[in-house]
Each structure stands twice: as C-alpha cells, then as structure tokens.
Design a protein around this motif. Structure first.
Motif, PDB file in Angstrom:
ATOM      1  N   PRO A  62     -40.581  -2.306  11.516  1.00 43.36           N
ATOM      2  CA  PRO A  62     -40.692  -0.909  11.996  1.00 43.36           C
ATOM      3  C   PRO A  62     -42.132  -0.416  12.049  1.00 43.36           C
ATOM      4  O   PRO A  62     -42.491   0.354  12.939  1.00 43.36           O
ATOM      5  N   ASP A  63     -42.972  -0.858  11.098  1.00 44.70           N
ATOM      6  CA  ASP A  63     -44.370  -0.441  11.103  1.00 44.70           C
ATOM      7  C   ASP A  63     -45.117  -1.083  12.270  1.00 44.70           C
ATOM      8  O   ASP A  63     -46.001  -0.463  12.875  1.00 44.70           O
ATOM      9  N   ALA A  64     -44.769  -2.326  12.596  1.00 43.52           N
ATOM     10  CA  ALA A  64     -45.463  -3.039  13.671  1.00 43.52           C
ATOM     11  C   ALA A  64     -45.180  -2.408  15.027  1.00 43.52           C
ATOM     12  O   ALA A  64     -46.084  -2.265  15.858  1.00 43.52           O
ATOM     13  N   LEU A  65     -43.928  -2.024  15.276  1.00 44.46           N
ATOM     14  CA  LEU A  65     -43.545  -1.502  16.593  1.00 44.46           C
ATOM     15  C   LEU A  65     -43.267  -0.004  16.587  1.00 44.46           C
ATOM     16  O   LEU A  65     -42.704   0.533  17.539  1.00 44.46           O
ATOM     17  N   GLN A  66     -43.657   0.675  15.509  1.00 47.80           N
ATOM     18  CA  GLN A  66     -43.517   2.124  15.401  1.00 47.80           C
ATOM     19  C   GLN A  66     -42.084   2.581  15.675  1.00 47.80           C
ATOM     20  O   GLN A  66     -41.843   3.497  16.462  1.00 47.80           O
ATOM     21  N   MET A  67     -41.148   1.926  15.036  1.00 44.87           N
ATOM     22  CA  MET A  67     -39.740   2.305  15.125  1.00 44.87           C
ATOM     23  C   MET A  67     -39.301   2.928  13.808  1.00 44.87           C
ATOM     24  O   MET A  67     -39.860   2.623  12.745  1.00 44.87           O
ATOM     25  N   LYS A  68     -38.313   3.796  13.866  1.00 41.27           N
ATOM     26  CA  LYS A  68     -37.898   4.549  12.680  1.00 41.27           C
ATOM     27  C   LYS A  68     -36.452   4.233  12.295  1.00 41.27           C
ATOM     28  O   LYS A  68     -35.625   3.926  13.148  1.00 41.27           O
ATOM     29  N   VAL A  69     -36.192   4.326  10.989  1.00 42.60           N
ATOM     30  CA  VAL A  69     -34.842   4.139  10.463  1.00 42.60           C
ATOM     31  C   VAL A  69     -34.197   5.516  10.321  1.00 42.60           C
ATOM     32  O   VAL A  69     -34.766   6.413   9.698  1.00 42.60           O
ATOM     33  N   ALA A  70     -33.011   5.665  10.902  1.00 40.97           N
ATOM     34  CA  ALA A  70     -32.329   6.963  10.856  1.00 40.97           C
ATOM     35  C   ALA A  70     -31.633   7.185   9.525  1.00 40.97           C
ATOM     36  O   ALA A  70     -31.637   8.298   8.995  1.00 40.97           O
ATOM     37  N   SER A  71     -31.015   6.154   8.987  1.00 39.78           N
ATOM     38  CA  SER A  71     -30.322   6.273   7.699  1.00 39.78           C
ATOM     39  C   SER A  71     -30.438   4.960   6.945  1.00 39.78           C
ATOM     40  O   SER A  71     -30.521   3.884   7.534  1.00 39.78           O
ATOM     41  N   GLY A  72     -30.446   5.068   5.618  1.00 36.62           N
ATOM     42  CA  GLY A  72     -30.614   3.875   4.797  1.00 36.62           C
ATOM     43  C   GLY A  72     -32.059   3.426   4.786  1.00 36.62           C
ATOM     44  O   GLY A  72     -32.986   4.245   4.797  1.00 36.62           O
ATOM     45  N   ARG A 114     -21.735 -13.424   6.637  1.00 32.39           N
ATOM     46  CA  ARG A 114     -21.492 -12.007   6.338  1.00 32.39           C
ATOM     47  C   ARG A 114     -22.790 -11.362   5.879  1.00 32.39           C
ATOM     48  O   ARG A 114     -23.559 -11.946   5.111  1.00 32.39           O
ATOM     49  N   TYR A 115     -22.999 -10.143   6.365  1.00 28.79           N
ATOM     50  CA  TYR A 115     -24.203  -9.397   6.009  1.00 28.79           C
ATOM     51  C   TYR A 115     -23.811  -8.007   5.533  1.00 28.79           C
ATOM     52  O   TYR A 115     -22.808  -7.429   5.977  1.00 28.79           O
ATOM     53  N   ILE A 116     -24.624  -7.478   4.636  1.00 28.16           N
ATOM     54  CA  ILE A 116     -24.434  -6.107   4.162  1.00 28.16           C
ATOM     55  C   ILE A 116     -25.352  -5.193   4.971  1.00 28.16           C
ATOM     56  O   ILE A 116     -26.560  -5.442   5.094  1.00 28.16           O
ATOM     57  N   VAL A 117     -24.780  -4.138   5.521  1.00 26.24           N
ATOM     58  CA  VAL A 117     -25.564  -3.189   6.313  1.00 26.24           C
ATOM     59  C   VAL A 117     -26.348  -2.285   5.365  1.00 26.24           C
ATOM     60  O   VAL A 117     -25.769  -1.598   4.523  1.00 26.24           O
ATOM     61  N   VAL A 118     -27.683  -2.297   5.505  1.00 27.72           N
ATOM     62  CA  VAL A 118     -28.531  -1.487   4.631  1.00 27.72           C
ATOM     63  C   VAL A 118     -29.210  -0.344   5.384  1.00 27.72           C
ATOM     64  O   VAL A 118     -29.837   0.515   4.766  1.00 27.72           O
ATOM     65  N   GLY A 119     -29.108  -0.340   6.708  1.00 28.80           N
ATOM     66  CA  GLY A 119     -29.763   0.721   7.451  1.00 28.80           C
ATOM     67  C   GLY A 119     -29.297   0.788   8.891  1.00 28.80           C
ATOM     68  O   GLY A 119     -28.712  -0.162   9.427  1.00 28.80           O
ATOM     69  N   VAL A 120     -29.568   1.939   9.506  1.00 31.11           N
ATOM     70  CA  VAL A 120     -29.284   2.156  10.927  1.00 31.11           C
ATOM     71  C   VAL A 120     -30.548   2.723  11.556  1.00 31.11           C
ATOM     72  O   VAL A 120     -31.134   3.689  11.054  1.00 31.11           O
ATOM     73  N   MET A 121     -30.969   2.122  12.667  1.00 33.41           N
ATOM     74  CA  MET A 121     -32.201   2.547  13.327  1.00 33.41           C
ATOM     75  C   MET A 121     -31.997   3.842  14.110  1.00 33.41           C
ATOM     76  O   MET A 121     -30.890   4.142  14.566  1.00 33.41           O
ATOM     77  N   ALA A 122     -33.067   4.588  14.261  1.00 36.04           N
ATOM     78  CA  ALA A 122     -33.040   5.788  15.102  1.00 36.04           C
ATOM     79  C   ALA A 122     -32.943   5.370  16.562  1.00 36.04           C
ATOM     80  O   ALA A 122     -33.429   4.301  16.944  1.00 36.04           O
ATOM     81  N   PRO A 123     -32.302   6.176  17.404  1.00 37.76           N
ATOM     82  CA  PRO A 123     -32.194   5.828  18.833  1.00 37.76           C
ATOM     83  C   PRO A 123     -33.579   5.630  19.456  1.00 37.76           C
ATOM     84  O   PRO A 123     -34.495   6.407  19.218  1.00 37.76           O
ATOM     85  N   LYS A 124     -33.698   4.598  20.269  1.00 38.42           N
ATOM     86  CA  LYS A 124     -34.970   4.277  20.916  1.00 38.42           C
ATOM     87  C   LYS A 124     -34.856   4.281  22.429  1.00 38.42           C
ATOM     88  O   LYS A 124     -35.847   4.404  23.132  1.00 38.42           O
TER      89      LYS A 124
END
Length: 399
Positions: A130-140, A182-192
């Motif tokens: 997220p820091d490299a491509l300036q993307m944000k996490v909406a939750s988690g 199987r993976y545990i969901v730890v976050g959801v990204m903000a809409p891009k």
C-alpha cells in the motif's frame, strides 16, 4: 480602392448569394469542427493517462526480469539469466535514495467463501505494497510484516471481492479459499476504481512467497521501488543497477521509471492526436475544393461586373485582391463557425459523458483556423487570376 471599400464590396458579394456562401463555409466548418472534436478527445486521453499513472506517486520505479534491448516491453523470462527473487527485493532496500521496495507476482485465481465463488486477479505482494502504490485499507489492516518467504496465510480483499463474496457481512476474520489453500481475511482495501481497463477492486492480495508457490513461478514479475522524491532519477537507476548487477553477475533486468512509461504513452497519444487532426485536415481540403468551385462559378457569373470595374479604373491587381479577399473571408467565416460547432459538441460530450476525457487543445484550434484561411486563400488564387486577366471589353459584352 480603399481597404474599407474592399471590405464592403467583399461582404456585399458574399451576402448577395447567401445560400452559396453558407454551403461553401459549411465545408470548412465541418473540417474545423472535426479537428477540434477529435483532437479534444485525443488531448483528453493524454491527460487521463497521465492522471492514471501519477495516482501511484511520481517517485515509483519498476524492476522487471529480462534485459530489454529496445524501447518496447521487457522480454521477461525469454531472455532472463536469473529471475528476480524476494531476496533481490530485500537487497534493493540498501540502494542509494531508495525509500522502500515491494516484490510482486500476479495471476488469476478462484476465491471461494461458503457457496460463493469468484474468479479474480490475485496479487502476491509484501507488506509495504500500500505504501509503494499509495493505496489505502478501508477496514482491518494490510498483510503483516512477516518474512515474505514464509508468511502466514493471510489475505486482503479488494472492495468488490469483499462485497460480492460476503454480501454485506463482516469479512474480517473470515476464511476464504484461494486455489487449494485457506486464508484468513485481515483487511479490505478502499475502492480504487479502474485503471486503463483493469478493475483494481476485483482483486485480492496474499503474501508473495505463497503466490509464487501457487502459480508455480521461479521468480517475481516485478519489484516496485519507491525512491526519495528529490532524488536524481539517474543516480537511483545507477544504484539499483549496481546492487542487482552484483547479485546477478550482470544486467539481466530492466528498470522502468515512471517518466519512461509516461513518455511511451505520450508518444502514442501524440501520434494519435496528430492522426485525427490530419483526418480533420482532409475535410478542410474538401472545403477548399468547394471554395475553388464556387469562386470559379462566380467568375463566370460576374464577368460583366468585372468588366465594369475594369472600365471605371480598377486595375488587374485590384480585381485579383477582390477575389482573394472573398475566398479568405469565406474560409475565415467557415473556420469560426467550425470552432463554435466543435467546441459546442466537445462541451456537450463532456456534460453528457463525464467519464469521457475531453480537453480542447486551443493551439490545435488556432492552427486549424490558420489552415482554413490558408486553404481559402489558396483555393481563390486560380479564380482570382482568371478574373484579373479578363479583357475589359470582352467582359462588358458578357451577359
């Protein structure tokens, strides 16, 4: 004949045949409107591409496997001596001016939760993505700072994937199946939104080491490198080459700066804009042929008038200027009408379709108007010369 008399005489000639004048000017107007409209769309696309790329920052570079020998796309695994590895991404953090690096591999995978299944674009990345491509996490949160070579089975979902799979339920802490794991969901990204046709929200992110195993790949697709904003780009590139070259025993990789990507797209779009402007130019030539035809007819119809002017003292040069002024004014009127028409259509398009990038390049507009006047002047030369060469006595005898 004074200049004021010349102007009045020219206007009177044009207004005396309103329909013919309007049809002649229409050909030029359509050409100008085509130039304005097509170049406006081309210029808008240019601004759109620049905005799409700069949304990820202006200090981003990409290191890709394979040495590119031309200005085209990298050759990838075809010409790679040694694939890019996670260790390469870690080593590049020691390069001069480098703020952070992030390894990446990409592919398509099936993600499943309960009875819902979806085919998505899957990214294997590090925790600094997220820091490299300036993307944000909406939750988690985003992926934790694990060893990327043996990270835990955590996943972060794009906003659309989370919405489609969980239908309003809370995805954090839930399990999803990606591929056979199987993976545990730890976050959801903000809409891009979308970028150049790619939906950045219909995605999921997992640790890069696990993605390499899932896609059975030997190396990374690319390494994102973020450098200090004030750093000299040439020095950053040289430092990256020095670090990777020492590890690989040679330069078997390609470094693409953001400016290089913008230059490539800029060249393509400039060529496209020029091409569509040339198409509009063809319309201008057609309008010029119309002016030539109309003035040729006008000379034959106004032979007696030309004879009368010569009889009362008008010189051949003055007759020549009369017809050239008429042709130029006719083209100028058509050009102004085309500017208004093209600008109006471009404005309506921008209002009706906000997603369509439309930006009127006024330099092209002024050039088009200049070309229109030049075309009219050129088209009026032959009829004007013919009119100036008429014998006064023979012209007065004409009916």
């Amino acid at each position: 004949m004074r200049h004021a008399d010349l102007a009045r005489f020219t206007l009177a000639s044009l207004t005396a045949h309103r329909m013919r004048t309007a049809l002649s000017a229409l050909g030029v107007a359509v050409g100008i409107a085509a130039v304005i409209l097509l170049t406006a769309i081309g210029e808008g696309l240019h601004h759109y591409v620049i905005a799409e790329f700069t949304q990820f920052g202006t200090n981003l570079m990409s290191v890709q496997p394979g040495k590119s020998q031309t200005h085209g796309a990298p050759l990838g695994g075809i010409n790679t001596t040694r694939p890019l590895s996670i260790d390469d991404a870690i080593a590049l953090q020691r390069a001069a001016w480098v703020r952070l690096t992030d390894p990446m591999v990409q592919g398509n995978a099936e993600i499943k939760h309960g009875t819902r299944t979806r085919r998505i674009t899957l990214y294997g990345v590090g925790h600094r993505f997220p820091d490299a491509l300036q993307m944000k996490v909406a939750s988690g949160q985003f992926l934790p700072d694990d060893d990327p070579r043996s990270a835990r089975a955590f996943a972060v979902l794009g906003s659309k994937v989370a919405r489609e799979l969980f239908a309003g339920a809370q995805p954090l802490g839930a399990h999803v199946r990606i591929g056979s794991e199987r993976y545990i969901v730890v976050g959801v990204m903000a809409p891009k939104g979308q970028m150049l046709g790619f939906d950045l929200d219909d995605t999921a992110y997992i640790p890069v080491g696990r993605a390499l195993d899932m896609f059975n790949r030997e190396g990374l697709m690319e390494i994102h490198v973020v450098h200090e904003p004030t750093a000299p780009v040439e020095e950053v590139v040289a430092s990256i080459k020095q670090v990777l070259g020492a590890r690989h025993g040679g330069e078997d990789f390609t470094i693409i700066t953001q400016q290089q990507m913008l230059d490539v797209f800029g060249t393509i779009l400039d060529t496209l804009t020029f091409a569509v402007a040339a198409i509009g130019g063809i319309s201008l030539l057609v309008g010029g042929v119309g002016i030539l035809t109309i003035l040729t007819i006008a000379v034959s119809e106004r032979t007696a008038e030309i004879g009368l002017l010569r009889a009362i003292g008008a010189t051949r040069q003055r007759i020549l200027w009369l017809f050239l002024a008429e042709a130029t004014l006719l083209a100028a009127i058509g050009g102004v009408a085309g500017l208004v028409l093209g600008g109006g259509i471009a404005g309506l398009l921008k209002l009706a379709v906000p997603a369509l990038p439309v930006s009127i390049p006024w330099l092209y507009a002024l050039l088009a108007e200049g070309v229109a006047v030049s075309v009219g002047l050129a088209a009026g030369v032959a009829p004007a010369i013919h009119a100036a060469r008429l014998d006064p006595l023979e012209a007065l005898r004409a009916e």
